[in-house]
Design a protein around this motif. Structure first.
Motif, PDB file in Angstrom:
ATOM      1  N   LYS A  54       0.801  -1.099   0.137  1.00 21.12           N
ATOM      2  CA  LYS A  54      -0.050   0.062   0.067  1.00 21.12           C
ATOM      3  C   LYS A  54       0.967   1.359   0.005  1.00 21.12           C
ATOM      4  O   LYS A  54       0.566   2.164  -0.489  1.00 21.12           O
ATOM      5  N   HIS A  85       1.787   1.877  -3.374  1.00 22.56           N
ATOM      6  CA  HIS A  85       0.855   2.484  -4.313  1.00 22.56           C
ATOM      7  C   HIS A  85       0.836   3.776  -3.873  1.00 22.56           C
ATOM      8  O   HIS A  85       0.459   4.760  -4.921  1.00 22.56           O
ATOM      9  N   ILE A  91       1.012   6.872  -6.958  1.00 26.59           N
ATOM     10  CA  ILE A  91       0.051   7.697  -6.889  1.00 26.59           C
ATOM     11  C   ILE A  91       0.572   9.079  -7.067  1.00 26.59           C
ATOM     12  O   ILE A  91       0.466  10.037  -7.830  1.00 26.59           O
ATOM     13  N   GLU A 145      -2.848  12.012 -13.676  1.00 24.92           N
ATOM     14  CA  GLU A 145      -3.822  12.570 -12.805  1.00 24.92           C
ATOM     15  C   GLU A 145      -3.766  13.998 -12.468  1.00 24.92           C
ATOM     16  O   GLU A 145      -2.710  14.488 -12.428  1.00 24.92           O
ATOM     17  N   GLU A 166      -7.475  14.522  -8.503  1.00 27.01           N
ATOM     18  CA  GLU A 166      -7.857  13.246  -8.431  1.00 27.01           C
ATOM     19  C   GLU A 166      -6.565  12.522  -7.551  1.00 27.01           C
ATOM     20  O   GLU A 166      -6.682  11.613  -6.974  1.00 27.01           O
ATOM     21  N   LYS A 167      -5.343  12.984  -7.742  1.00 24.30           N
ATOM     22  CA  LYS A 167      -4.286  12.625  -6.838  1.00 24.30           C
ATOM     23  C   LYS A 167      -4.652  12.638  -5.483  1.00 24.30           C
ATOM     24  O   LYS A 167      -4.412  11.493  -4.520  1.00 24.30           O
ATOM     25  N   ARG A 170      -7.603  12.724  -3.924  1.00 26.25           N
ATOM     26  CA  ARG A 170      -8.516  11.618  -3.792  1.00 26.25           C
ATOM     27  C   ARG A 170      -8.016  10.290  -3.545  1.00 26.25           C
ATOM     28  O   ARG A 170      -8.402   9.480  -2.552  1.00 26.25           O
ATOM     29  N   ASP A 171      -7.269   9.869  -4.516  1.00 26.30           N
ATOM     30  CA  ASP A 171      -6.497   8.448  -4.382  1.00 26.30           C
ATOM     31  C   ASP A 171      -5.767   8.397  -3.257  1.00 26.30           C
ATOM     32  O   ASP A 171      -5.652   7.275  -2.471  1.00 26.30           O
ATOM     33  N   SER A 188      -7.665   7.896   0.113  1.00 24.22           N
ATOM     34  CA  SER A 188      -8.395   6.705  -0.004  1.00 24.22           C
ATOM     35  C   SER A 188      -7.392   5.551   0.619  1.00 24.22           C
ATOM     36  O   SER A 188      -7.580   4.786   1.163  1.00 24.22           O
ATOM     37  N   GLU A 189      -6.033   5.670   0.099  1.00 32.04           N
ATOM     38  CA  GLU A 189      -4.963   4.661   0.045  1.00 32.04           C
ATOM     39  C   GLU A 189      -4.269   5.016   1.722  1.00 32.04           C
ATOM     40  O   GLU A 189      -4.314   4.054   2.271  1.00 32.04           O
ATOM     41  N   SER A 249       3.298  15.758  -4.083  1.00 30.02           N
ATOM     42  CA  SER A 249       2.582  15.096  -5.555  1.00 30.02           C
ATOM     43  C   SER A 249       2.208  16.613  -6.256  1.00 30.02           C
ATOM     44  O   SER A 249       2.091  16.350  -7.699  1.00 30.02           O
TER      45      SER A 249
END
Length: 796
Positions: free
Chosen positions: A222, A225, A229, A235, A239-240, A242-243, A246-247, A570
């Motif tokens: 994880k 992952h 991201i 993205e 969007e980044k 949000r992902d 979630s992760e 990011s």
């Protein structure tokens, strides 16, 4: 009529229960033709047994006499492809869940019937059987206790060789359905809490303990992952984010699950889980940081390592993990010359961290973990070896601080890294370690952030001797030209405030110059906003953002979400400038307030002052900022909007004296003759389009309104009688989430435009001049309102 002559059947009677059981015994095959009949029989049995458990003990005695659970197992085996497994498991779950008599529960778990249901070969491909099966397993785990768990263990020569309830549940530990994962974890925690000596011996065998290793491996995946991201190029930022949210939520769930396991008072289980966390997660991440590498052999970036370590320290408490991380962090605060002098203790930083793990294991082997005081002995043993490095503090605490940033190793090199995300992340880890209530007092004294406050008490601390250099580094970030992204500036100011509170003294002359420069840079950004479309909202933002600023400033490192590290990594260059209500409201002025707070910190105290004190701080050096006047002006912005709105009447004086006649064409309404009337009253400014009233020739009706700020009027070069004005919303449309970010549709300041056609070029220039003059008056009022806050006299 004839029905009343038949005797009524008590469906909860013992006689009826015997009849239902005999009916079930006569079933020899289950297929689609008799499936519903069989299900009705099973349902009736479960209902009667549940009733009998509370009201009629004879029913359960009959249940045991006829070995009804054996009939359930038999029906399950002859079910074939009839699809009877799911409802049968559901009925069993209901019965076990509702049975409260301890004798009845003991019987249900004995004779291997439950294990037979658990170990039955199910076809899980497709369909909805898995949720029913896992729900059944969880229900069973909720009823087991220390006296009954042994009934579910398979034993060979007094040794537990398997626990079907546990083994079968772990097959779904990584299922894609979240609810199934939660059920499996709840089941494992139920087993860990009631396990006896034999079960714990089984859980610590290599086969069963592989679950903990796989849990950490999945956690590392994880984290990988998260890296993927962050480094994704396709993205958008939203969007980044949000992902990433979630992760990271999944990572946090894993941490809390591991914490629940460590809270179980069983030393062998704690040791097993802690070893996996330290050896498979913490040490590889510390190796990445202490060896000054951007990523480790598994490809995990330093930023993600810092985030995970900070989150781990915030979640886990009452464990030795914080002391392991704290010891490793202290190892890294050694310049190369001191590292060379310490070669007799360790030859390299890699061996230092590995040596820490060896010490940790040796400490556990030297003492019986069941013995009272064993944990303290083990921790002292580890610290004894880890602090051998920090005994050299007389060398490296007094070492010259003029070393270049590349000469420092470990976490210290990250603090002085040119990568600002890495710098803030390493400081976040350092503060999180220092603020942990479980940090060993010797390590806390070496770090020197929490327990020591004054300069005289900081002599023996490792990190405190370098605080001035760290402060200088943060001030360079705040005063950088060109300015860095606003989020980096915000978090750098948060760390600076924490360090200044700790120092409890004024800045050095060079640092004061940097501080003033950073203040001037932020003020320059604010002045730039007066040339943009949202300048009329500056006082409103000054008023509303103070509470947000106060909350952000007073946030502790234990409660501060390190998610900002991933956000900074990011997107290093977030959009700013003309799309800057996002910048203005959520970031820029919050940063301005941070600087003002720091100024108050230096001038007055470390307690955050009220807003009224802050804005009257200019006191004897000039006109003070009138806080109440600003509040009244903000209210005026709404009151004027109520007085003049669509359809309002405009009187003769203003209609004839201020209006300039022109034409405008609306889609679907044709060309209309109107008057243009710009109005600026203190903080409020509007452009009115007024049409002559059809019944009162000396009055007008407002048919359209636009805010003066952001109009940016221009005369068309090809048509000198055309005046182009840009439009924006009266209020910024923010996203519905908790953070103040602009809706994607309002990224640009203009929402549309009007083209006004005048009778002559002279009228067009007159309207252009009037609009500019009214806008200037509005802007001047806002500038005068805010000016005392931005005076440089504040620093003299």
């Amino acid at each position: 009529m004839w029905r009343s002559l038949w005797p009524t059947i008590d469906r909860f009677s013992l006689h009826h229960f015997r009849y239902i059981v005999n009916q079930l015994r006569e079933i020899r095959v289950v297929d689609k033709r008799n499936r519903e009949v069989v299900l009705d029989l099973l349902q009736s049995i479960v209902e009667i047994v549940t009733y009998g458990d509370r009201h009629d003990p004879a029913i359960f005695e009959c249940f045991m006499e006829f070995q009804v659970l054996a009939e359930f197992v038999r029906i399950l085996k002859i079910g074939g492809n009839s699809g009877i497994e799911a409802p049968l498991l559901q009925y069993l779950s209901i019965m076990i869940q509702n049975v409260e008599n301890e004798h009845a529960i003991y019987y249900c778990f004995s004779n291997g019937y439950i294990n037979s249901v658990i170990s039955h070969h199910y076809e899980f491909d497709g369909g909805d059987l898995i949720p029913y099966y896992v729900s059944f397993l969880r229900t069973v785990s909720g009823k087991i206790g220390r006296d009954t768990i042994c009934l579910l263990v398979k034993v060979h020569q007094d040794t537990a060789i398997s626990l079907p309830l546990y083994d079968e549940a772990l097959k779904f530990a990584n299922h894609g359905e979240k609810m199934i994962q939660i059920a499996v974890r709840a089941l494992t925690l139920n087993i860990y809490n009631v396990a006896d000596e034999m079960v714990y011996q089984f859980l610590t065998t290599p086969t069963a303990s592989a679950y903990f290793s796989s849990l950490i491996l999945n956690l590392k995946n994880k984290c990988l992952h998260v890296d993927a991201i962050i480094n994704g190029v396709k993205e958008s930022f939203h969007e980044k984010k949000r992902d990433l949210l979630s992760e990271t939520d999944r990572i946090l769930d894993d941490f809390y699950y591991l914490k629940d396991i460590l809270c179980i008072p069983e030393q062998r289980l704690n040791k097993l889980v802690t070893e996996n966390i330290v050896n498979m997660l913490i040490l590889p991440m510390l190796l990445t940081l202490l060896n000054n590498r951007l990523s480790n052999d598994t490809g995990l970036s330093a930023i993600t390592c810092l985030y995970v370590l900070c989150r781990l320290l915030q979640v886990f408490d009452g464990t030795n993990l914080v002391n392991v991380i704290g010891s490793a962090v202290l190892f890294s605060f050694m310049p190369p010359n001191v590292t060379d002098a310490a070669e007799s203790v360790v030859s390299a930083r890699l061996e230092q961290v590995n040596g820490l793990a060896v010490c940790y294991q040796e400490g556990e082997e030297m003492v019986d973990l069941q013995h009272e005081g064993a944990e303290n002995f083990m921790m002292n043993y580890v610290l004894k070896h880890s602090l051998e490095f920090t005994e050299l503090s007389s060398c490296f605490d007094s070492s010259p601080l003029e070393n270049s940033e590349n000469e420092w190793g470990g976490i210290f090199s990250c603090i002085f890294s040119r990568n600002h995300s890495l710098m803030l992340g390493s400081l976040m880890l350092l503060f999180t370690v220092a603020d942990s209530k479980d940090l060993h007092y010797q390590l806390a004294a070496k770090i020197g952030f929490s327990q020591v406050k004054t300069a005289s008490e900081m002599i023996g601390s490792t990190v405190a001797g370098h605080i001035q250099k760290i402060v200088n580094q943060l001030l360079k970030v705040l005063a950088s030209e060109p300015p860095l992204s606003v989020p980096i500036l915000l978090h750098a100011a948060w760390f600076l405030r924490k360090l200044l509170v700790f120092l409890d003294q004024k800045l050095e002359d060079n640092d004061c110059h940097l501080f003033k420069t950073s203040y001037e840079v932020s003020c320059g950004h604010l002045y730039e906003e007066f040339d943009r479309c949202w300048f009329d909202h500056i006082p409103d933002v000054l008023k509303s953002e103070w509470a947000n600023c106060k909350t952000a400033l007073e946030e502790s490192s234990q409660s501060k979400d390190p998610f900002f590290l991933l956000e900074l990594a990011s997107i290093q260059n977030p959009p700013s400038g003309s799309m800057a209500f996002l910048l203005l409201s959520s970031f820029l002025l919050l940063f301005i307030f941070l600087l003002f707070y720091l100024c108050c910190l230096l001038l007055k105290s470390i307690v955050l002052p009220p807003a009224s004190f802050l804005f009257n701080i200019s006191g004897n050096t000039g006109p003070a900022f009138d806080w109440q006047r600003m509040v009244d002006c903000v209210k005026l912005l709404g009151s004027i909007g109520e007085k003049i709105s669509f359809g309002s009447f405009i009187g003769k004086l203003r209609f004839r004296g201020s209006g300039i006649p022109c034409k405008i064409a609306f889609s679907g309404a044709g060309t209309r003759d109107i008057y243009v009337i710009p109005i600026a009253r203190e903080i409020s400014g509007k452009l009115l389009l007024v049409e002559r009233h059809p019944l009162h020739s000396r009055k007008g009706v407002v048919i359209a309104i636009a805010p003066l700020a952001g109009l940016d009027p221009k005369i068309d070069e090809e048509h000198p009688t055309w005046l182009l004005v840009h439009l924006r919303d009266f209020e910024p449309r923010l996203r519905s989430d908790e953070t103040k970010t602009l809706d994607s549709h309002t990224s640009l300041p203009e929402q549309g435009r009007w083209i006004l056609g005048f009778l002559s070029a002279k009228d067009c220039k007159a309207a252009f001049s009037v609009i500019l003059e009214e806008t200037r008056k509005q802007r001047s009022f806002v500038e005068n309102l805010v000016a005392p806050v931005l005076e440089e006299k504040l620093f003299k």
